[in-house]
Structure formats: C-alpha cells, structure tokens
Design an enzyme around this catalytic site. Structure first.
Site, PDB file in Angstrom:
ATOM      1  N   CYS A 230      43.254 -21.947 -16.068  1.00 32.45           N
ATOM      2  CA  CYS A 230      42.664 -22.228 -17.379  1.00 32.45           C
ATOM      3  C   CYS A 230      42.390 -20.924 -18.130  1.00 32.45           C
ATOM      4  O   CYS A 230      43.312 -20.300 -18.635  1.00 32.45           O
ATOM      5  CB  CYS A 230      41.405 -23.084 -17.209  1.00 32.45           C
ATOM      6  SG  CYS A 230      40.817 -23.823 -18.761  1.00 32.45           S
TER       7      CYS A 230
ATOM      8  N   HIS B 113      43.584 -27.323 -14.393  1.00 29.34           N
ATOM      9  CA  HIS B 113      42.662 -27.081 -13.277  1.00 29.34           C
ATOM     10  C   HIS B 113      43.243 -27.759 -12.032  1.00 29.34           C
ATOM     11  O   HIS B 113      42.762 -28.813 -11.600  1.00 29.34           O
ATOM     12  CB  HIS B 113      41.273 -27.638 -13.596  1.00 29.34           C
ATOM     13  CG  HIS B 113      40.501 -26.815 -14.565  1.00 29.34           C
ATOM     14  ND1 HIS B 113      39.742 -25.724 -14.185  1.00 29.34           N
ATOM     15  CD2 HIS B 113      40.382 -26.899 -15.915  1.00 29.34           C
ATOM     16  CE1 HIS B 113      39.181 -25.178 -15.246  1.00 29.34           C
ATOM     17  NE2 HIS B 113      39.556 -25.871 -16.315  1.00 29.34           N
TER      18      HIS B 113
ATOM     19  N   GLU C  29      42.917 -27.131  -9.028  1.00 27.26           N
ATOM     20  CA  GLU C  29      41.974 -27.229  -7.906  1.00 27.26           C
ATOM     21  C   GLU C  29      41.355 -28.613  -7.803  1.00 27.26           C
ATOM     22  O   GLU C  29      40.920 -29.037  -6.720  1.00 27.26           O
ATOM     23  CB  GLU C  29      40.871 -26.171  -8.046  1.00 27.26           C
ATOM     24  CG  GLU C  29      39.873 -26.378  -9.169  1.00 27.26           C
ATOM     25  CD  GLU C  29      40.295 -25.808 -10.515  1.00 27.26           C
ATOM     26  OE1 GLU C  29      39.436 -25.674 -11.402  1.00 27.26           O
ATOM     27  OE2 GLU C  29      41.498 -25.498 -10.674  1.00 27.26           O
TER      28      GLU C  29
END
Length: 566
Positions: free
Chosen positions: A398, A529, A531
């Site tokens: 990001c 994102h 993750e």
C-alpha cells in the site's frame, strides 16, 4: 422481541466467549482456536466479534490505541480479531462478523427517525438489545449462493465482564440463550489466574469474582478457560470448578505457549471441544482432522532455516498495528521451513544513508507496510533506496508501493522533490495523487468508511515477478487507500526502469510495481494489502516470494564468505 423458532436458521448453535479480570487475555485467540477445532471436526463454523466502543468501526481510530484495521472482502473495516478468525479457520468473513456499539445505536436511532418504532420510547431494553440479537443471528441464515446455514456461530464479546460498555451485549447474549434454549447456547468465560511472587502461589479469587459478576447479570458460564503464565494446579482447578459451579471437565488451563498456533491442540488435549460438542448435541461432529495443522506446527517448531526481515514502520511501538503483516511474514517463512526473525525498525532511523545502513546491513530482506500521514515517510524512502541499491529483497504494501514510486521518481527518473499530495499538497511532482473519486469525499470531511475498500481485481503483466508468484494473469486482493500513482508521471518513471507490472483491468490504477530480476532479485510493491488474505498453512505468494528471495540472498552471502575465507 423474542427470536421465533421458525427464523432460527435450522439448528445453528451459539458459543459466546467472554472475558474477566483484565483485558487482552486472549479471548479472540481462544474463540479462534475453538473455531479451528470445530472446523477440523467437519462442522460449519462462522465467527463474530462484538466491540463495545461507540465508534461505528475502527477505520478512523488511532493505530496506537486499537492496532490494525482488518479489511474484509466486502470492504468492512473491522477489529484485528477478525484476522485471527480468518487465519485459524481459513475462511473469509464479511461485514456481519464485526458489530460495534456505534453501529447498533446508529441503526436504532435511524429507525426511530423513520418512525419504525411507532412512537415507542426507545430504550436499551428492548430496542438496543433487539438490534444486537438481530446482528447476532444474522449469520445463522443460509448463504446467498445456496450455502447451508452454519452449525455453530462463535461470538466473542469484547471488553471485560463488569464494564458498563459491554453490558447490553452480555444481556443480549443472555436473552438469546433464554429464547433458543440452553441446549443451543454455550458460554465460555476466559479469566486470569495470576501468580503472586511474594507468596509464591496462584490466586483463584479474581476468577471467582469475575464469574460472580457474570452470574449477577444472569449468565452461568458453562466452561472456564484459565489464562496463566504457568500451569494451574489440579487442586486449584477443582477449587475453581466448585466455587464457580462449573464441571471439572469444563475447567481448562490456557498456559502461555511458544506459538499461538499451539492453542488449538492445547485446548483439545484438555477436552474442551469434546465437552462443547456433547453439551450442544453436535452429533454430526467427526474426530479432529489434524493433517493440515500438524504440518503447520512442524514448520513452526522445527524450522530448517532462520531469516531476518526488517519491518520498517512508523507504529512499531505497538506491534498489533502490523499484526497481519507479521503473521503473513511468518507464514511466508513456514512455506520455506524457515523461522522469520523480525527486526522492528522505526522508519525515522533510516532518513539518512548512514542511518539506513546501520539499520539494514544485517537483514536478509525488508517489508515496508502501509500507513497514513507524513511522519516517518523520509525514513521509509531512505530504507527503500538502501534496499534497492544494495540488492536487498523488499516488499512494499500500500503506502510501501507509493514510497517505492516516490523514491524511484526522485533518484532515478529525474523528478527531484517528487512526493505525494497526501504529504505535500504543493509538491512540484505529485507522483502519488488523490484518487479522483476521493477528492469530494476528502473535501466534505467524511473520513469514516469512505476509502477504496475491499476486494478489487488486478491484471498482471506476463513475465513479471508478481505474475510468476501468483501463477495467474489476474488476481483479486483487498484494498484500503485514497491515493494512487499519478498517471501523468507513469511513462517517465517506467522509462527510467520501474515496471508497473500490475494494473486495474481497465489500466487506470497501478496495482503492482517491480524492478526486473536482472536489475534486482526482488523489489516488489503492491497497492493492496495481501497480508489480509494470507493463511498460516497457505502463505500468500508475495510473502512467500519475499522470504524465498531473502533466503537466496542469505545463502549467496554465506557462499561468498566461504569463498573469501578459502
């Protein structure tokens, strides 16, 4: 308003997880571990977190106070415990998985303004509690795609028993048990058993008082999970069972363990999941299938390698602000039978070349996660420049991608002073700019839940590192941002060598950047994102790629050292 039997969504059972004595005991991990065990027994399980704060969602909350904001596929900004739920159960949750007091009151007040209460005096009971119960049961319905209703809904009630803020949620849970019947609801209470160094003994009284507080509002816990830093003795467990009126078989000890992924097996070994299944009559439950989880634990406890990754961030004083990032990095390590040793690096320490060298000279790779605001940005740029110029594998997330673009624009594309309109509205070269659809939103001052949120697709360039890692030409990832790479500067930056290897399908938004492999072994950024979609037993490709590149660098360094010694 009672819950009608015809609207119960079949035989869906409820498990409520409460906490006592102190906060941050691990209610979320306890709930997630129970969900993991029941899922491993073949049951359909969904999770839910009830947060007693008045914020509508955590999207505008300070990361130092709340930790990370976990974004779901449907764009909800939720509590970090939702991330635990998704990782432990390997499921994707949605907006209904996180309920706040702010949402409840907003909905009730909106209904009152529309006249839906027909002139009634609106009160906590029944109007607030009815709305809470409606949200509790929302996930008990069959899915929109014809998916069957879940067998179990596990609901974590945030806060600590006795707090004023959580009372409406606990009262609503009590009413759900009353309306569905005791055979359809189960209460798990997580409590602390502290060790007193002065007397050299564990104390059971805090748990007794916590259960007494819970019973005073009409809830008798069915099971107790005793948190402690050392094993609770059998006499103390029997004492707690007696004084709290809980079966001895339902009093389990959750002692501190080396890894959070050990918690499911610890609870299973003490029979908690079997007890719950028996009490709720979940006869369809099978034996626990440990196949996948056992392989994960082997990777956790018996790694073949150790790799050091520098996490360059601005919120490192509260690691929970980067919880999903750290878990994704560790999962990337699991995929390579490697332990990831995290080095927490305050981005401010990397503003100068000497500072960056001092912080990064001993790492095998770096990750630059997301964030907001100008503080620490120059340090992130310094860290990325050092990694780029010294061949250190780097992954930007990001804001990390945006910093990669800014750094490259300044130092390689001839755009000295390039910046983002977020940090410097007057910059001569706004290589990162506000997304067109966000301009009016920012001007209007409505910041809550208005970013580009949720799952969006990206088209990946053939032959790119990201396409190779994903093994696909188009992927979808979760997003949370207002700013984008400025299209006016893309050609100039690309001509200087930075490859925009992923874009939105229409080509408008930059989704991925990278340096070609013949220039740098692994220098990759994503506007998303990733993750948030990583799993401990199924590492996200970008994180697995970073760890793989870091291991390659480490091995090459060792070979170089051996050759030099020879």
């Amino acid at each position: 308003m009672s819950i009608k039997r015809a609207q119960l969504g079949g035989t869906t059972k409820h498990i409520f997880v409460t906490g006592g004595v102190v906060s941050s005991l691990g209610k979320g991990l306890t709930a997630a571990s129970l969900g993991n065990l029941l899922t491993a027994r073949g049951l359909r399980v969904v999770m839910q977190k009830l947060d007693p704060y008045l914020n509508v969602d955590p999207g505008t909350m300070n990361p130092f106070q709340h930790g990370e904001v976990f974004v779901t596929d449907d764009g909800a900004e939720t509590d970090l415990d939702i991330g635990h739920y998704e990782r432990f159960l390997d499921i994707n949750l949605g907006q209904s998985a996180n309920v706040t007091t702010g949402q409840i009151y907003s909905n009730v007040i909106a209904k009152e303004r529309r006249g839906e209460y027909l002139g009634d005096t609106v009160q906590v009971i029944p109007h607030i509690t009815d709305e809470i119960k409606r949200r509790m049961r929302l996930q008990a319905q069959p899915g929109p795609d014809g998916d069957p209703a879940p067998d179990v809904i596990i609901t974590e009630i945030g806060g600590t028993v006795g707090d004023i803020e959580s009372q409406p949620f606990i009262e609503s849970a009590r009413q759900v048990r009353h309306e569905l019947g005791r055979k359809n609801c189960f209460f798990v209470h997580v409590s602390l058993v502290p060790f007193m160094n002065a007397s050299g003994e564990q104390k059971t009284k805090p748990t007794q008082h916590s259960v007494a507080a819970l019973r005073s509002i009409g809830i008798q816990p069915d099971a107790l999970v005793l948190r402690s830093d050392r094993p609770v003795s059998e006499p103390n467990k029997r004492k707690i069972a007696l004084m709290c009126d809980v079966d001895e078989a339902a009093v389990v000890n959750a002692v501190d363990v080396p890894s959070i992924y050990d918690i499911p097996s610890m609870l299973h070994d003490q029979g908690l999941d079997a007890y719950i299944i028996d009490q709720l009559g979940l006869t369809q439950a099978a034996d626990v299938d440990w196949a996948g989880w056992s392989r994960l634990l082997e990777a956790v406890h018996d790694p073949k390698h150790t790799v050091t990754i520098g996490l360059v961030g601005k919120y490192i004083d509260l690691p929970d602000a980067y919880l999903s990032v750290t878990e994704a990095l560790c999962s990337g390590g699991f995929a390579h039978d490697a332990k990831v040793a995290l080095k927490w690096i305050a981005s401010d320490e990397c503003q100068t070349a000497d500072g960056a060298a001092a912080q990064l000279s001993d790492v095998d790779g770096i990750c630059v996660p997301g964030g907001f605001g100008v503080r620490g940005i120059e340090g992130k740029l310094g860290a990325l420049r050092f990694a780029r110029e010294n061949g250190i594998p780097a992954l930007g997330l990001c804001l990390g991608l945006q910093c990669m673009v800014i750094e490259y624009a300044r130092n390689e594309a001839g755009l000295a002073g390039a910046s983002s309109s977020e940090f410097d509205p007057d910059t001569a070269f706004p290589v990162i700019a506000t997304m067109a659809e966000q301009v009016d939103i920012i001007a209007g001052g409505d910041l809550g839940g208005t970013m580009r949120l949720g799952l969006y697709p990206a088209a990946l360039a053939g032959g790119s590192i990201v396409a190779e890692l994903y093994g696909a030409a188009e992927v979808s990832e979760r997003h949370r941002h207002r700013y984008e790479v400025n299209k006016a500067y893309r050609a100039q930056i690309a001509d200087a060598g930075l490859w925009f290897s992923g874009t939105s399908p229409d080509g408008h938004l930059v989704e991925c950047v990278e340096l070609p492999r013949d220039v740098h072994p692994f220098y990759v950024g994503t506007q998303a994102h990733p993750e948030l979609r990583s799993r401990p037993n199924r590492a996200h490709p970008l994180f697995a790629g970073l760890i793989g590149a870091a291991l390659d660098r480490q091995k090459a360094s060792l070979l170089f050292d051996v050759a030099a010694d020879a």
